[in-house]
Every structure is written in structure tokens, then in C-alpha cells.
Design an enzyme around this catalytic site. Structure first.
Site, PDB file in Angstrom:
ATOM      1  N   LYS A 176      40.081  60.325  53.596  1.00  0.00           N
ATOM      2  CA  LYS A 176      40.536  60.094  55.428  1.00  0.00           C
ATOM      3  C   LYS A 176      39.529  59.081  55.927  1.00  0.00           C
ATOM      4  CE  LYS A 176      40.290  58.777  59.655  1.00  0.00           C
ATOM      5  NZ  LYS A 176      40.675  57.859  59.993  1.00  0.00           N
ATOM      6  N   GLY A 229      29.222  60.172  59.881  1.00  0.00           N
ATOM      7  CA  GLY A 229      30.106  59.395  61.111  1.00  0.00           C
ATOM      8  C   GLY A 229      28.481  59.240  62.637  1.00  0.00           C
ATOM      9  N   GLY A 234      31.419  63.469  65.080  1.00  0.00           N
ATOM     10  CA  GLY A 234      30.610  64.413  64.329  1.00  0.00           C
ATOM     11  C   GLY A 234      30.488  66.056  64.833  1.00  0.00           C
ATOM     12  N   GLU A 251      26.818  63.582  58.475  1.00  0.00           N
ATOM     13  CA  GLU A 251      25.474  63.173  58.011  1.00  0.00           C
ATOM     14  C   GLU A 251      25.872  62.494  59.429  1.00  0.00           C
ATOM     15  OE1 GLU A 251      23.408  63.084  56.147  1.00  0.00           O
ATOM     16  OE2 GLU A 251      23.680  64.816  54.892  1.00  0.00           O
ATOM     17  N   CYS A 285      22.860  53.998  58.714  1.00  0.00           N
ATOM     18  CA  CYS A 285      22.386  55.361  59.218  1.00  0.00           C
ATOM     19  C   CYS A 285      20.824  55.304  59.542  1.00  0.00           C
ATOM     20  CB  CYS A 285      22.773  56.743  59.083  1.00  0.00           C
ATOM     21  SG  CYS A 285      25.223  57.007  58.758  1.00  0.00           S
ATOM     22  N   GLN A 332      32.114  47.239  67.664  1.00  0.00           N
ATOM     23  CA  GLN A 332      30.339  46.914  67.472  1.00  0.00           C
ATOM     24  C   GLN A 332      29.975  45.931  68.464  1.00  0.00           C
ATOM     25  OE1 GLN A 332      30.010  49.962  66.042  1.00  0.00           O
ATOM     26  NE2 GLN A 332      28.293  48.826  64.898  1.00  0.00           N
ATOM     27  N   GLU A 385      21.076  55.458  69.575  1.00  0.00           N
ATOM     28  CA  GLU A 385      21.591  54.770  68.186  1.00  0.00           C
ATOM     29  C   GLU A 385      22.262  53.908  68.703  1.00  0.00           C
ATOM     30  OE1 GLU A 385      24.259  56.596  65.304  1.00  0.00           O
ATOM     31  OE2 GLU A 385      22.679  56.210  63.998  1.00  0.00           O
TER      32      GLU A 385
HETATM   33  C1  UN1 Z   1      23.667  55.110  55.252  1.00  0.00           C
HETATM   34  O1  UN1 Z   1      23.769  54.560  55.967  1.00  0.00           O
HETATM   35  O2  UN1 Z   1      25.142  56.135  55.574  1.00  0.00           O
HETATM   36  O3  UN1 Z   1      19.542  54.306  52.452  1.00  0.00           O
HETATM   37  C2  UN1 Z   1      23.938  55.333  54.119  1.00  0.00           C
HETATM   38  C3  UN1 Z   1      20.232  53.640  52.544  1.00  0.00           C
HETATM   39  C4  UN1 Z   1      21.167  53.820  51.694  1.00  0.00           C
HETATM   40  C5  UN1 Z   1      22.424  54.567  52.430  1.00  0.00           C
HETATM   41  C6  UN1 Z   1      22.411  54.390  53.570  1.00  0.00           C
HETATM   42  N1  UN1 Z   1      21.009  54.315  50.313  1.00  0.00           N
HETATM   43  O4  UN1 Z   1      20.473  52.648  53.044  1.00  0.00           O
END
Ligand code: UN1
Length: 495
Positions: A176, A229, A234, A251, A285, A332, A385
Site C-alpha cells: 500500500k 512514514g 506510525g 521507521e 527522514c 507539504q 520534524e
Molecule cells: C528516508 O528518508 O526515509 O540515507 C530514507 C538516506 C537514504 C535513505 C533515506 N539512503 O538518506
């Protein structure tokens, strides 16, 4: 929408486009161009996908793991052949610059290849028994039907991190994806379809998280949910999955610091923060959202950052010369602009950007200037964040304060320190509370052969990627083989 290509759900090896189904569209965040139309899946569709996966599971489980790995090698070949085309879809659908669009697909290829090799490993352990003529070992078994719920910021890499690991372990998958990168999801699934994934082993259900996602998380036939996400969603998925005792792998967010010490190579640190903070428009992230600078080099470093930003090119992400594209969507844009307003109202000192870009090409898209605030540790923008091109700059007295500021936060995904002092570098590795620490490199750019994940509210203890990726998607069976022909009693027989 006569020209918009209509895409279906992929269930039990067939693309389904039920006439009259409710649909949603995706648009290019740089231009507003319509990219595709997708089915708004219903709860019944999610259930049918789980049924297909559950039916396909036994034969896939019984397919030797090296054969499952061979499927992944074919997937990797398909992705390689179409890397440029899919990279462009990534850029068009979520706005990262084209070099990063290609990088997204390359990260998918890297991981799929890496997992293909796992088909010939999937290692358990063998240990001695305390008893005579007895052998003790573990074997890995698939979980069954697993659900992969993925974000829009790495719309080909992250789905592949999950799907490739799940499949090589012998699970059947329901995928999904985030709605605003549904076309990327279709591209990912096609790479598996063309590689010959058996019907039902991989299913795609597009649609709203509150409908499709909830139905999948509630379904008692699903054993594991792998979710990447935001922290709010989460948490909801975790609590919801807990009701049926599912394993929920999370994550989530980050608020990643780059520390610049007084002995750092400042030019290198500058390149690092530009890439870390504004790559993918800050929507990783792992993005650098806090720049923590030693007071001795603070003024000099900030001045050179601002000087570089003056010539930083924001614009069409398909243009190779562009440094930063738009943010991914109207939502965003709204969220990032709200945070910029928060930063102003809490006394943050705006040093660069701080606004939506207007005029010319900018009017058709969601472009926000790279933004730099000087702020104090503890302000909202230094702790929450934002997931956009907004960098908080914080001044510290010494190494101890830098580590304290870096750690005094609810997240712990990535972190970085620029220093030439080997002792400080090692101390940072030991003391920074994060799943990932870089020395003299930016907070972004993790490689797939190593574990990826974080501490605190970044997740719930699991890791993706690397060889440990298989932990998420396998059950360990412990096996005791007694070939003594006697009843032997562990813990009880005389020693
Ligand atoms: C993410 O933003 O969830 O290390 C993944 C990094 C990428 C992966 C990011 N290889 O910035």
C-alpha cells in the site's frame, strides 16, 4: 481527464480497473501536470488482496530461497534497464532533482541485488547442546502475508527495501503506497510482474490510509506490518496492529543534527550541510534539520553558508543544473510554511529564504526557498520534524554541549560530526543517540548493505536494510535433534 492514463489495482497477478471505481490522481509538484489516475481501493479490495496473498503463500514458501533470489535478480535487471525512465517518474511525481530521482532507483537496484544474494544465505545458527548426541540449531521461516506501507519521499527505494526482503524470505506481500506517488508504485510493481512474480505473491492496493491501510492492519491473516512514514500515523498503526498482536515494524521521523567543531574542514562541512539539509528539499527522514556549530567558527561558517545559498538554484527538478526542486505536494507546502510562521513567532532569526517562491515557473508549483533560521535549542523548529528545506542553526560552546543539544530531542535516526580530532570523532560515535552516525559526511546517504533505523521515537527498535533486514520478515524456528536413542532431560540429567 481524457489523456490521463488510468492505472488499476494489482491483485492475484492481474491489473484490475473496475469501471466506475472511485479514483484519485497524482500531479507533478513542479508544474501541476496531471500524471495518472489510480483506484481508491476499498476495504473489500484490501481483503481480496490478502486473500490472494494467503492463497499464493504456501507455494512461494516452498520455492527454494535461491530461486526466490533469482526472481529478485530479474527485478534488478528490469529496474536497471528502466532506471532513467523510472528516475524521471520519481522526479516528476515528488519533485526531487533528477540526479536524486536516479539515485532513488539506484538505491532500489542496490538493495534488490543485495537481497537476491540473501536467497543463498538466510542463515540460522548452530550451537552445541548440553546433552549427548544432540544438535541445536535455528532455521528461518517466512511469516506468511505481510503488508508494506510506504512513504512518498523514496517512492521506489523504500518499497523495494521492504518488498525484496519480504519476498526473498518467502512471504507474500500486499503493498500500500503513499497516494501522491502512486505512479512510482505502479512502476515498482511492473518490475516484479515482468520478472515473473507468481500471481498473488505481490499485490498492490492504492487508496487512502484510513481505508486500505486500516483494513490491512486489522486483517487477522496478516502477521507483520512494515511501515515507514510520520510518527503520528506510525503510532496509530502500532496501536491498531497491537489489537491483533501483529508485529509492527516502524521507521519514523528524525531531527538530525550535523555538528561542526572548531577544528573541522569547514569547506567539507559546508558541502555536507547543503546536501544534507536541502537535498530532496529536506524531505528525508535523514535530512539535516539542525546545524550545531562551535562558537569559535560559528560566524564564519554561517556567513559562508549564506553566501553559498545566494547562488543555490531552485527550479525545474528535471534540469540537471537545479540544486533543489519543489516540495512534494500542496500539503507539504502548507505544513512547511506553517513551521516558518511558527519559527518567526517564537523569535527565530531568519537568515535566508523563509517564503514560498513566486513568479515565472514557480507559480505552477510548490516551491519554497531554502530557509535558514538561527534559533535557540528548545524552540519548536529546533525540536519538531518539519520535513522540508528549513534548517535550524544552533551555537554551542564546546563538544559536550554539542552532544547534549544533539541528543536532547525525541528522535534519533541520523547524526553527523565534522572534526579532525580522532578522539572527538570516536566519542561522537559512542555518545550520539542515533541509529546512524557519520563522521565527516552529511546525515543523508546511507548505503543499503548496512542496517537503517533509529532510536527513541524514530521507531520501535527494528532495522531495515543490511543483512538484518531478514529479521523483520522471518520467524526463527528452534530445532533440537536428538540422535542418542535415549530420553535425555535438559537441566535435569546429572552433569
Ligand atoms: C528516508 O528518508 O526515509 O540515507 C530514507 C538516506 C537514504 C535513505 C533515506 N539512503 O538518506
Amino acid at each position: 481527464m481524457p489523456d490521463t492514463v488510468e492505472h488499476g489495482l494489482f491483485i492475484d497477478g492481474r491489473w484490475e480497473s473496475p469501471p466506475g471505481a472511485a479514483r484519485f490522481t497524482t500531479r507533478n509538484p513542479a508544474t501541476g501536470e496531471l500524471l495518472g489516475s489510480f483506484v481508491s481501493g476499498r476495504a473489500e479490495d484490501a481483503e481480496r488482496a490478502v486473500t490472494a496473498a494467503a492463497r499464493a503463500f504456501p507455494a512461494w514458501r516452498d520455492t527454494p530461497a535461491p530461486k526466490r533470489g533469482e526472481l529478485l535478480l530479474r527485478v534488478a535487471e528490469n529496474l536497471k534497464r528502466r532506471k532513467e525512465a523510472i528516475g524521471r517518474v520519481v522526479t516528476k511525481e515528488m519533485g526531487k532533482v533528477i540526479a536524486e530521482g536516479r539515485g532513488d532507483v539506484q538505491e532500489a537496484i542496490d538493495f534488490v541485488e543485495y537481497m537476491a544474494g540473501e536467497g543463498r544465505r538466510l542463515a540460522g545458527e548452530t550451537v552445541p547442546s548440553e546433552l549427548f548426541r544432540k544438535m541445536c540449531l535455528t532455521v528461518r521461516q517466512p511469516k506468511g502475508v505481510v503488508v508494506c506501507i510506504t512513504p512518498w519521499n523514496f517512492p521506489t527505494a523504500i518499497p523495494n527495501w521492504k518488498i525484496a526482503a519480504a519476498l526473498v524470505c518467502g512471504n507474500a506481500v500486499v503493498f500500500k503506497p503513499a497516494s501522491n506517488t502512486a505512479l512510482c508504485a505502479v512502476e515498482v510493481v511492473k518490475a516484479y510482474e515482468e520478472a515473473g512474480v507468481p500471481a498473488g505473491v505481490l499485490n498492490l492496493v492504492t487508496g487512502a490510509g484510513g481505508v486500505v491501510g486500516n483494513a490491512l492492519v486489522d486483517d487477522p491473516r496478516v502477521r507483520t506490518i512494515s511501515f515507514t512514514g510520520g510518527v503520528e500515523t506510525g503510532r496509530e498503526v502500532y496501536v491498531r496492529g497491537a489489537k491483533s498482536l501483529k508485529m509492527v515494524h516502524l521507521e519514523l521521523g528524525g531531527k538530525n543534527p550535523q555538528i561542526v567543531m572548531d577544528d573541522a574542514d569547514l569547506e567539507l562541512a559546508l558541502e555536507g550541510v547543503l546536501f544534507g539539509a536541502f537535498g530532496t528539499s529536506g524531505q528525508r527522514c535523514t535530512a539535516t534539520s539542525r546545524l550545531i556549530v562551535h562558537e569559535k567558527v560559528y560566524d564564519q561558517f554561517l556567513a559562508s553558508l549564506l553566501e553559498r545559498l545566494a547562488t543555490f538554484r531552485v527550479g525545474d527538478p528535471l534540469d540537471e543544473k537545479t540544486d533543489m526542486g519543489p516540495v512534494a505536494s500542496a500539503d507539504q507546502e502548507k505544513k512547511v510554511l506553517e513551521y516558518i510562521a511558527v519559527a518567526r513567532s517564537e523569535g527565530g532569526k531568519l537568515r535566508f529564504g523563509g517564503e514560498k517562491l513566486r513568479g515565472g515557473v514557480f507559480d505552477a508549483g510548490h516551491f519554497i526557498a531554502p530557509t535558514v533560521f538561527e534559533t535557540r535549542h528548545g524552540s519548536r523548529i529546533s525540536k519538531e520534524e518539519i520535513f522540508g528545506p528549513v534548517l535550524s542553526v544552533l551555537k554551542v560552546r564546546d563538544f559536550e554541549e554539542a552532544v547534549h543539544v544533539a541528543n536532547d530531542i525525541e528522535y534519533g535516526l541520523s547524526s553527523s560530526i565534522y572534526t579532525r580530532d580522532v578522539n572527538r570523532a570516536f566519542r561522537a560515535v559512542q555518545e550520539l543517540e542515533a541509529g546512524i552516525t557519520y563522521v565527516n559526511a552529511p546525515t543523508i546517504g546511507a548505503e543499503v548493505q548496512l542496517p537503517f533505523g533509529g532510536v527513541k521515537n524514530t521507531g520501535n527498535g527494528g532495522r531495515e536494510a543490511g543483512s538484518v533486514a531478514i529479521d523483520e520478515f522471518t520467524e526463527l524456528k528452534t530445532v533440537f535433534l536428538d540422535f542418542s536413542s535415549h530420553l535425555q532431560k535438559a537441566q535435569i540429567d546429572p552433569r
